[in-house]
Structures are given as C-alpha cells and as structure tokens.
Write a protein that holds these residues in place. Structure first.
Motif, PDB file in Angstrom:
ATOM      1  N   THR A 206      39.242  47.380  42.304  1.00  0.00           N
ATOM      2  CA  THR A 206      39.777  48.688  41.927  1.00  0.00           C
ATOM      3  C   THR A 206      38.755  49.793  42.131  1.00  0.00           C
ATOM      4  O   THR A 206      39.107  50.972  42.121  1.00  0.00           O
ATOM      5  N   ARG A 207      37.500  49.425  42.329  1.00  0.00           N
ATOM      6  CA  ARG A 207      36.445  50.396  42.597  1.00  0.00           C
ATOM      7  C   ARG A 207      35.748  50.038  43.905  1.00  0.00           C
ATOM      8  O   ARG A 207      36.117  49.077  44.576  1.00  0.00           O
ATOM      9  N   LEU A 208      34.741  50.816  44.263  1.00  0.00           N
ATOM     10  CA  LEU A 208      34.014  50.550  45.488  1.00  0.00           C
ATOM     11  C   LEU A 208      33.285  49.214  45.381  1.00  0.00           C
ATOM     12  O   LEU A 208      32.817  48.824  44.316  1.00  0.00           O
ATOM     13  N   GLY A 209      33.171  48.528  46.488  1.00  0.00           N
ATOM     14  CA  GLY A 209      32.486  47.262  46.499  1.00  0.00           C
ATOM     15  C   GLY A 209      33.273  46.150  47.149  1.00  0.00           C
ATOM     16  O   GLY A 209      32.714  45.103  47.461  1.00  0.00           O
ATOM     17  N   GLY A 210      34.569  46.346  47.373  1.00  0.00           N
ATOM     18  CA  GLY A 210      35.385  45.331  47.999  1.00  0.00           C
ATOM     19  C   GLY A 210      35.781  45.725  49.408  1.00  0.00           C
ATOM     20  O   GLY A 210      35.549  46.852  49.865  1.00  0.00           O
ATOM     21  N   THR A 211      36.400  44.780  50.114  1.00  0.00           N
ATOM     22  CA  THR A 211      36.908  45.088  51.453  1.00  0.00           C
ATOM     23  C   THR A 211      37.997  46.130  51.406  1.00  0.00           C
ATOM     24  O   THR A 211      38.057  47.039  52.232  1.00  0.00           O
ATOM     25  N   ILE A 212      38.896  46.010  50.428  1.00  0.00           N
ATOM     26  CA  ILE A 212      39.935  47.010  50.209  1.00  0.00           C
ATOM     27  C   ILE A 212      39.903  47.440  48.749  1.00  0.00           C
ATOM     28  O   ILE A 212      39.510  46.671  47.866  1.00  0.00           O
ATOM     29  N   GLN A 213      40.293  48.670  48.506  1.00  0.00           N
ATOM     30  CA  GLN A 213      40.333  49.225  47.158  1.00  0.00           C
ATOM     31  C   GLN A 213      41.780  49.547  46.830  1.00  0.00           C
ATOM     32  O   GLN A 213      42.399  50.410  47.451  1.00  0.00           O
ATOM     33  N   ALA A 214      42.335  48.840  45.851  1.00  0.00           N
ATOM     34  CA  ALA A 214      43.739  49.021  45.497  1.00  0.00           C
ATOM     35  C   ALA A 214      43.983  48.414  44.134  1.00  0.00           C
ATOM     36  O   ALA A 214      43.122  47.724  43.568  1.00  0.00           O
ATOM     37  N   GLU A 215      45.164  48.682  43.605  1.00  0.00           N
ATOM     38  CA  GLU A 215      45.571  48.072  42.348  1.00  0.00           C
ATOM     39  C   GLU A 215      46.062  46.654  42.619  1.00  0.00           C
ATOM     40  O   GLU A 215      46.831  46.431  43.545  1.00  0.00           O
ATOM     41  N   PRO A 216      45.629  45.682  41.833  1.00  0.00           N
ATOM     42  CA  PRO A 216      46.057  44.302  42.089  1.00  0.00           C
ATOM     43  C   PRO A 216      47.559  44.094  41.986  1.00  0.00           C
ATOM     44  O   PRO A 216      48.106  43.198  42.641  1.00  0.00           O
ATOM     45  N   CYS A 217      48.242  44.897  41.171  1.00  0.00           N
ATOM     46  CA  CYS A 217      49.694  44.732  41.024  1.00  0.00           C
ATOM     47  C   CYS A 217      50.475  45.383  42.159  1.00  0.00           C
ATOM     48  O   CYS A 217      51.713  45.301  42.178  1.00  0.00           O
ATOM     49  N   ALA A 218      49.801  46.022  43.093  1.00  0.00           N
ATOM     50  CA  ALA A 218      50.453  46.634  44.258  1.00  0.00           C
ATOM     51  C   ALA A 218      49.564  46.378  45.476  1.00  0.00           C
ATOM     52  O   ALA A 218      48.921  47.285  46.006  1.00  0.00           O
ATOM     53  N   LEU A 219      49.537  45.138  45.926  1.00  0.00           N
ATOM     54  CA  LEU A 219      48.662  44.758  47.026  1.00  0.00           C
ATOM     55  C   LEU A 219      49.145  45.357  48.341  1.00  0.00           C
ATOM     56  O   LEU A 219      50.318  45.203  48.695  1.00  0.00           O
ATOM     57  N   PRO A 220      48.268  46.034  49.085  1.00  0.00           N
ATOM     58  CA  PRO A 220      48.658  46.601  50.383  1.00  0.00           C
ATOM     59  C   PRO A 220      48.626  45.549  51.495  1.00  0.00           C
ATOM     60  O   PRO A 220      47.983  45.732  52.527  1.00  0.00           O
ATOM     61  N   LEU A 221      49.321  44.457  51.284  1.00  0.00           N
ATOM     62  CA  LEU A 221      49.331  43.344  52.224  1.00  0.00           C
ATOM     63  C   LEU A 221      50.768  42.929  52.494  1.00  0.00           C
ATOM     64  O   LEU A 221      51.648  43.090  51.644  1.00  0.00           O
ATOM     65  N   ALA A 222      50.994  42.389  53.686  1.00  0.00           N
ATOM     66  CA  ALA A 222      52.338  41.966  54.067  1.00  0.00           C
ATOM     67  C   ALA A 222      52.739  40.722  53.285  1.00  0.00           C
ATOM     68  O   ALA A 222      51.891  39.928  52.850  1.00  0.00           O
ATOM     69  N   SER A 223      54.019  40.548  53.113  1.00  0.00           N
ATOM     70  CA  SER A 223      54.534  39.376  52.416  1.00  0.00           C
ATOM     71  C   SER A 223      54.248  38.113  53.232  1.00  0.00           C
ATOM     72  O   SER A 223      54.303  38.123  54.460  1.00  0.00           O
ATOM     73  N   GLN A 224      53.920  37.053  52.509  1.00  0.00           N
ATOM     74  CA  GLN A 224      53.634  35.751  53.102  1.00  0.00           C
ATOM     75  C   GLN A 224      52.572  35.847  54.212  1.00  0.00           C
ATOM     76  O   GLN A 224      52.752  35.355  55.318  1.00  0.00           O
ATOM     77  N   SER A 225      51.456  36.484  53.871  1.00  0.00           N
ATOM     78  CA  SER A 225      50.382  36.663  54.857  1.00  0.00           C
ATOM     79  C   SER A 225      49.077  35.990  54.459  1.00  0.00           C
ATOM     80  O   SER A 225      48.133  36.007  55.249  1.00  0.00           O
ATOM     81  N   LEU A 226      49.002  35.390  53.282  1.00  0.00           N
ATOM     82  CA  LEU A 226      47.751  34.806  52.795  1.00  0.00           C
ATOM     83  C   LEU A 226      47.909  33.305  52.607  1.00  0.00           C
ATOM     84  O   LEU A 226      48.938  32.827  52.133  1.00  0.00           O
ATOM     85  N   ASP A 227      46.856  32.585  52.975  1.00  0.00           N
ATOM     86  CA  ASP A 227      46.830  31.137  52.787  1.00  0.00           C
ATOM     87  C   ASP A 227      46.047  30.716  51.552  1.00  0.00           C
ATOM     88  O   ASP A 227      46.229  29.604  51.059  1.00  0.00           O
ATOM     89  N   LEU A 228      45.190  31.585  51.059  1.00  0.00           N
ATOM     90  CA  LEU A 228      44.366  31.270  49.894  1.00  0.00           C
ATOM     91  C   LEU A 228      44.124  32.541  49.094  1.00  0.00           C
ATOM     92  O   LEU A 228      43.784  33.579  49.662  1.00  0.00           O
ATOM     93  N   VAL A 229      44.310  32.441  47.777  1.00  0.00           N
ATOM     94  CA  VAL A 229      44.027  33.548  46.861  1.00  0.00           C
ATOM     95  C   VAL A 229      43.166  33.008  45.730  1.00  0.00           C
ATOM     96  O   VAL A 229      43.522  32.019  45.077  1.00  0.00           O
ATOM     97  N   VAL A 230      42.009  33.646  45.515  1.00  0.00           N
ATOM     98  CA  VAL A 230      41.088  33.281  44.445  1.00  0.00           C
ATOM     99  C   VAL A 230      41.092  34.412  43.422  1.00  0.00           C
ATOM    100  O   VAL A 230      40.886  35.580  43.780  1.00  0.00           O
ATOM    101  N   MET A 231      41.308  34.060  42.157  1.00  0.00           N
ATOM    102  CA  MET A 231      41.423  35.061  41.095  1.00  0.00           C
ATOM    103  C   MET A 231      40.484  34.714  39.942  1.00  0.00           C
ATOM    104  O   MET A 231      40.892  34.067  38.973  1.00  0.00           O
ATOM    105  N   PRO A 232      39.222  35.116  40.003  1.00  0.00           N
ATOM    106  CA  PRO A 232      38.329  34.901  38.863  1.00  0.00           C
ATOM    107  C   PRO A 232      38.506  35.992  37.803  1.00  0.00           C
ATOM    108  O   PRO A 232      38.151  37.153  38.023  1.00  0.00           O
ATOM    109  N   HIS A 233      39.125  35.622  36.685  1.00  0.00           N
ATOM    110  CA  HIS A 233      39.307  36.505  35.525  1.00  0.00           C
ATOM    111  C   HIS A 233      40.146  37.743  35.845  1.00  0.00           C
ATOM    112  O   HIS A 233      40.022  38.761  35.159  1.00  0.00           O
ATOM    113  N   ALA A 234      40.994  37.652  36.849  1.00  0.00           N
ATOM    114  CA  ALA A 234      41.829  38.811  37.175  1.00  0.00           C
ATOM    115  C   ALA A 234      42.964  38.983  36.170  1.00  0.00           C
ATOM    116  O   ALA A 234      43.322  40.113  35.808  1.00  0.00           O
ATOM    117  N   LEU A 235      43.550  37.883  35.717  1.00  0.00           N
ATOM    118  CA  LEU A 235      44.672  37.976  34.787  1.00  0.00           C
ATOM    119  C   LEU A 235      44.236  38.459  33.409  1.00  0.00           C
ATOM    120  O   LEU A 235      44.997  39.132  32.710  1.00  0.00           O
TER     121      LEU A 235
END
Length: 266
Positions: free
Chosen positions: A62-91
C-alpha cells in the motif's frame, strides 16, 4: 502510523526472531512451486518468493517499496492470472479480510497455490495480545485469525488444504537474552505441542470442479417379436400327431407346396 510501528517492532529482537522464523518457513514452502506469475501481498520486509523459480515475481504494497502500489482488496491484475500468492500477515491487518480472500480467489488460476502466514491466537502470542494494554502497537494491533476459522473461509471459496506447519514456540519476550534461553522450545514444540506455535503457515490449492453433462436415460421400448422357438416346438408337436392347445402362443408353419410335373414340349 501503523506501518511505522510495524517497522520499529521488526527491528526489535522479537521482531527479528519472527522474521527469521517466517523466512525459513516460506523458503521451504515455495521452493518447489511452479508456474508463470507469483504475487506477494503485504510485509515487504519479507522476501517470501526468493527461493521460488517462477519467472515473474510481483510484490504488492500500500506504500512505496513494492513492485505495484495498490489496495489489496482491489488488485490491478487480470482474473486467473496468478499461479502462486503468498500472504504473510495480510489478512490480520486488512480492514475486510473476506473481501481480500475473494479478490485473491479471482486473480488465481485453477490449481493455483496460496500460502498464508499468520499469528496463532491459541498460543502464548495470543495470550500476550490479550493482556496488551496498548493495542495500537504492532503486531498486537492486528486481528489474529485462528487456523480453524481460516480453513473454513478458504473451504467456502473452494480451496483445498495442502499442508502447513507451526513455528515460534518460544514465549514472546522482548529481551534477546530470554529468547535465546527458550530456543529449546522450538524443537520440543513440534513434538509435544504441535498446534501451540506463535505463527502458522498454511498452504491451499484452488480447486475448480469441471461440469459434467448428464444425459437423459432413455427407457427401451418393449417390442414383441415372434418366437421361432415356439414355432419349432409347434412343428414337432404336429409331427407326433398331437394338436397344440388353443391358448398356446404358437406360429403355424405354412405347408410346403407340392411339385407339379411339367410335360416336355412337343
């Protein structure tokens, strides 16, 4: 404010202890997962994809430091485009964890892998959070989600559990000296108190069940065909001079035509 508190806490001996533990757990979990695109959500202090061999790695913050900056609940990614998602303490630090899981489910391919890392409320860490007066200090400000509840949420979305492990069995002391004294609990915890680790790692697979076309089962029509066996039995009875009964269902045989002599032409 929360990001600054989290960064300051991760610099403490207890924060470094958690970072090292989680980095080792993630390195083992994602090493043999394959595909084309992988995403890490939250906690840029961890490199949860460093041992993974998927060619395209994306980190979201959500801040500077990542490849993309966005809200996790509104991912700027196409549907069914990821093979792996890692979520450390995101929930735990999301305002709407259910919406975040639905968004992750949207961008994941069928048979994609999900790795979730969280604090275990049914542990000494959960007790520490319960008795912490200042809940605005990270990580005690997060909403710790139990492993059983997380499994229920994932099952509703069609995910199938595929393994996991616990870690950080030592009490959450702030002193490095006391943490070092209780390091023996890491080995004893897996054997004697398997579900009492302060953090857990859960792996799940997105299952998409294919549709199967159900064809109607047609009932065969009952077609009555003449019984040749009955006709043969009838012929045998007539040769013996016994007439069949009237109620027998027999097919009479036609008499063979007689030969007519033909005179030679004159």
């Amino acid at each position: 404010m929360e990001q600054r508190n989290l960064h300051a806490w991760l610099e403490t001996p207890l924060g470094q202890y958690v970072l090292q533990m989680e980095q080792d757990m993630l390195d083992q979990a994602v090493a043999n997962l394959f595909g084309f695109n992988a995403l890490q959500i939250s906690w840029p202090h961890l490199d949860g994809l460093r041992t993974n061999r998927i060619p395209h790695h994306i980190s979201l913050s959500t801040r500077l430091g990542g490849t993309i900056q966005a809200e996790p609940c509104a991912l700027p990614l196409a549907s069914q485009s990821l093979d792996l998602v890692v979520m450390p303490h995101a929930l735990e630090f999301a305002e709407h964890p259910h919406a975040l899981l639905r968004e992750v489910d949207r961008v994941m391919r069928p048979e994609g892998r999900l790795v979730v890392v969280g604090f275990n409320p049914r542990s000494l860490w959960g007790v520490r959070q319960l008795f912490t007066l200042n809940r605005r200090v990270s990580p005690w400000s997060g909403h710790f989600i139990s492993l059983s509840r997380l499994k229920d949420w994932l099952a509703l979305l069609g995910f199938e559990m595929d393994g996991g492990r616990f870690g950080a069995y030592a009490p959450p002391f702030t002193s490095a000296r006391w943490l070092h004294r209780f390091r023996f609990m890491e080995l004893a915890g897996d054997r004697w108190w398997g579900v009492g680790g302060g953090i857990y790692l859960l792996q799940a697979v997105k299952r998409v069940h294919a549709m199967r076309l159900i064809m109607p089962r047609w009932q065969p029509q009952n077609v009555v065909e003449p019984s040749l066996a009955a006709a043969v039995r009838s012929a045998g009875v007539r040769r013996q001079g016994v007439q069949p009964e009237a109620h027998d269902n027999v097919v009479p045989l036609l008499p063979r035509p007689k030969a007519v002599p033909v005179s030679p032409q004159s």
